[in-house]
Design a protein around this motif. Sequence first.
Motif, PDB file in Angstrom:
ATOM      1  N   ARG A  98       0.836  -1.198   0.000  1.00 40.55           N
ATOM      2  CA  ARG A  98       0.000   0.000   0.000  1.00 40.55           C
ATOM      3  C   ARG A  98       0.875   1.254   0.000  1.00 40.55           C
ATOM      4  NH1 ARG A  98      -0.888   3.203   3.774  1.00 40.55           N
ATOM      5  NH2 ARG A  98      -0.366   1.784   5.468  1.00 40.55           N
ATOM      6  N   LYS A  99       1.965   1.223   0.777  1.00 39.61           N
ATOM      7  CA  LYS A  99       2.871   2.377   0.834  1.00 39.61           C
ATOM      8  C   LYS A  99       3.556   2.594  -0.513  1.00 39.61           C
ATOM      9  CE  LYS A  99       3.621   2.084   5.769  1.00 39.61           C
ATOM     10  NZ  LYS A  99       4.537   1.853   6.871  1.00 39.61           N
ATOM     11  N   ALA A 100       3.925   1.514  -1.188  1.00 41.32           N
ATOM     12  CA  ALA A 100       4.553   1.638  -2.503  1.00 41.32           C
ATOM     13  C   ALA A 100       3.573   2.252  -3.505  1.00 41.32           C
ATOM     14  CB  ALA A 100       5.032   0.269  -2.990  1.00 41.32           C
ATOM     15  N   GLU A 101       2.331   1.788  -3.471  1.00 41.18           N
ATOM     16  CA  GLU A 101       1.322   2.331  -4.382  1.00 41.18           C
ATOM     17  C   GLU A 101       1.010   3.794  -4.057  1.00 41.18           C
ATOM     18  OE1 GLU A 101      -3.209   1.433  -5.977  1.00 41.18           O
ATOM     19  OE2 GLU A 101      -2.281   0.052  -4.554  1.00 41.18           O
ATOM     20  N   GLU A 102       0.944   4.111  -2.787  1.00 41.02           N
ATOM     21  CA  GLU A 102       0.699   5.495  -2.369  1.00 41.02           C
ATOM     22  C   GLU A 102       1.837   6.409  -2.840  1.00 41.02           C
ATOM     23  OE1 GLU A 102       0.645   7.890   1.852  1.00 41.02           O
ATOM     24  OE2 GLU A 102      -0.276   5.900   1.794  1.00 41.02           O
ATOM     25  N   LEU A 103       3.037   5.910  -2.756  1.00 40.64           N
ATOM     26  CA  LEU A 103       4.187   6.687  -3.202  1.00 40.64           C
ATOM     27  C   LEU A 103       4.143   6.905  -4.713  1.00 40.64           C
ATOM     28  CD1 LEU A 103       6.688   8.138  -2.273  1.00 40.64           C
ATOM     29  CD2 LEU A 103       7.936   5.989  -2.454  1.00 40.64           C
ATOM     30  N   LEU A 104       3.695   5.916  -5.454  1.00 35.75           N
ATOM     31  CA  LEU A 104       3.532   6.072  -6.902  1.00 35.75           C
ATOM     32  C   LEU A 104       2.531   7.186  -7.201  1.00 35.75           C
ATOM     33  CD1 LEU A 104       4.146   5.089  -9.778  1.00 35.75           C
ATOM     34  CD2 LEU A 104       2.286   3.441  -9.482  1.00 35.75           C
ATOM     35  N   ARG A 105       1.434   7.201  -6.453  1.00 37.03           N
ATOM     36  CA  ARG A 105       0.443   8.277  -6.625  1.00 37.03           C
ATOM     37  C   ARG A 105       1.034   9.636  -6.250  1.00 37.03           C
ATOM     38  NH1 ARG A 105      -3.760   4.503  -4.231  1.00 37.03           N
ATOM     39  NH2 ARG A 105      -4.724   3.626  -6.095  1.00 37.03           N
ATOM     40  N   ASN A 106       1.816   9.666  -5.173  1.00 33.96           N
ATOM     41  CA  ASN A 106       2.449  10.920  -4.758  1.00 33.96           C
ATOM     42  C   ASN A 106       3.406  11.433  -5.829  1.00 33.96           C
ATOM     43  OD1 ASN A 106       1.095  10.762  -2.340  1.00 33.96           O
ATOM     44  ND2 ASN A 106       2.870  10.072  -1.174  1.00 33.96           N
ATOM     45  N   MET A 107       4.129  10.507  -6.455  1.00 33.69           N
ATOM     46  CA  MET A 107       5.048  10.874  -7.528  1.00 33.69           C
ATOM     47  C   MET A 107       4.264  11.484  -8.688  1.00 33.69           C
ATOM     48  SD  MET A 107       7.689   8.381  -9.496  1.00 33.69           S
ATOM     49  CE  MET A 107       7.858   8.520 -11.245  1.00 33.69           C
ATOM     50  N   TYR A 108       3.163  10.863  -9.032  1.00 31.58           N
ATOM     51  CA  TYR A 108       2.319  11.362 -10.114  1.00 31.58           C
ATOM     52  C   TYR A 108       1.801  12.762  -9.780  1.00 31.58           C
ATOM     53  CZ  TYR A 108      -1.508  11.686 -13.440  1.00 31.58           C
ATOM     54  OH  TYR A 108      -2.344  12.112 -14.437  1.00 31.58           O
ATOM     55  N   ASP A 109       1.311  12.949  -8.554  1.00 31.70           N
ATOM     56  CA  ASP A 109       0.807  14.255  -8.130  1.00 31.70           C
ATOM     57  C   ASP A 109       1.913  15.302  -8.137  1.00 31.70           C
ATOM     58  OD1 ASP A 109      -1.712  13.166  -7.803  1.00 31.70           O
ATOM     59  OD2 ASP A 109      -1.520  12.977  -5.617  1.00 31.70           O
ATOM     60  N   PHE A 110       3.079  14.924  -7.632  1.00 37.58           N
ATOM     61  CA  PHE A 110       4.204  15.864  -7.596  1.00 37.58           C
ATOM     62  C   PHE A 110       4.562  16.293  -9.012  1.00 37.58           C
ATOM     63  CE2 PHE A 110       8.836  16.728  -7.403  1.00 37.58           C
ATOM     64  CZ  PHE A 110       8.823  17.754  -6.475  1.00 37.58           C
ATOM     65  N   TYR A 111       4.608  15.351  -9.920  1.00 37.60           N
ATOM     66  CA  TYR A 111       4.939  15.667 -11.308  1.00 37.60           C
ATOM     67  C   TYR A 111       3.898  16.595 -11.924  1.00 37.60           C
ATOM     68  CZ  TYR A 111       5.411  15.193 -16.328  1.00 37.60           C
ATOM     69  OH  TYR A 111       5.531  15.468 -17.653  1.00 37.60           O
ATOM     70  N   ASN A 112       2.629  16.306 -11.688  1.00 34.81           N
ATOM     71  CA  ASN A 112       1.566  17.111 -12.301  1.00 34.81           C
ATOM     72  C   ASN A 112       1.369  18.464 -11.632  1.00 34.81           C
ATOM     73  OD1 ASN A 112       0.622  15.506 -14.497  1.00 34.81           O
ATOM     74  ND2 ASN A 112      -0.071  14.051 -12.975  1.00 34.81           N
TER      75      ASN A 112
END
Length: 122
Positions: A98-112
Amino acid sequence: KQEEQDGTSSPSSEYTKKNNNMIIPNTISFTNAITAWARCTRKDSAKHAQALLDQMLHLYSSPKNNIDGKWDHVKPNKISYNSVITAWARSNERGSARKAEELLRNMYDFYNNDSGLDIHCK
């Protein structure tokens, strides 16, 4: 503030002291340390990798008060994020997927939202 509370100075204040000869960390040095933790077999290695990424994000978003007026030299890149995701993926800690997936989402948000996470860096 931290120095007043516990007698230590925060990393960001250490990095920004004027007229010092400290080597200032950058994206590469932080990412190398994150990658080392991601490859480590200690139980808490994912937490250490995450803490370094969190520190990068904190510095990058902190008041711009170093020599050039920016903290762009500690901006997380795709390798920074991917190394922490790898650390969580290898972790046996409960909830690590779950933490890995959350981090992937955070990366996407940070990029956008930041208009500049270089997900295409080499």
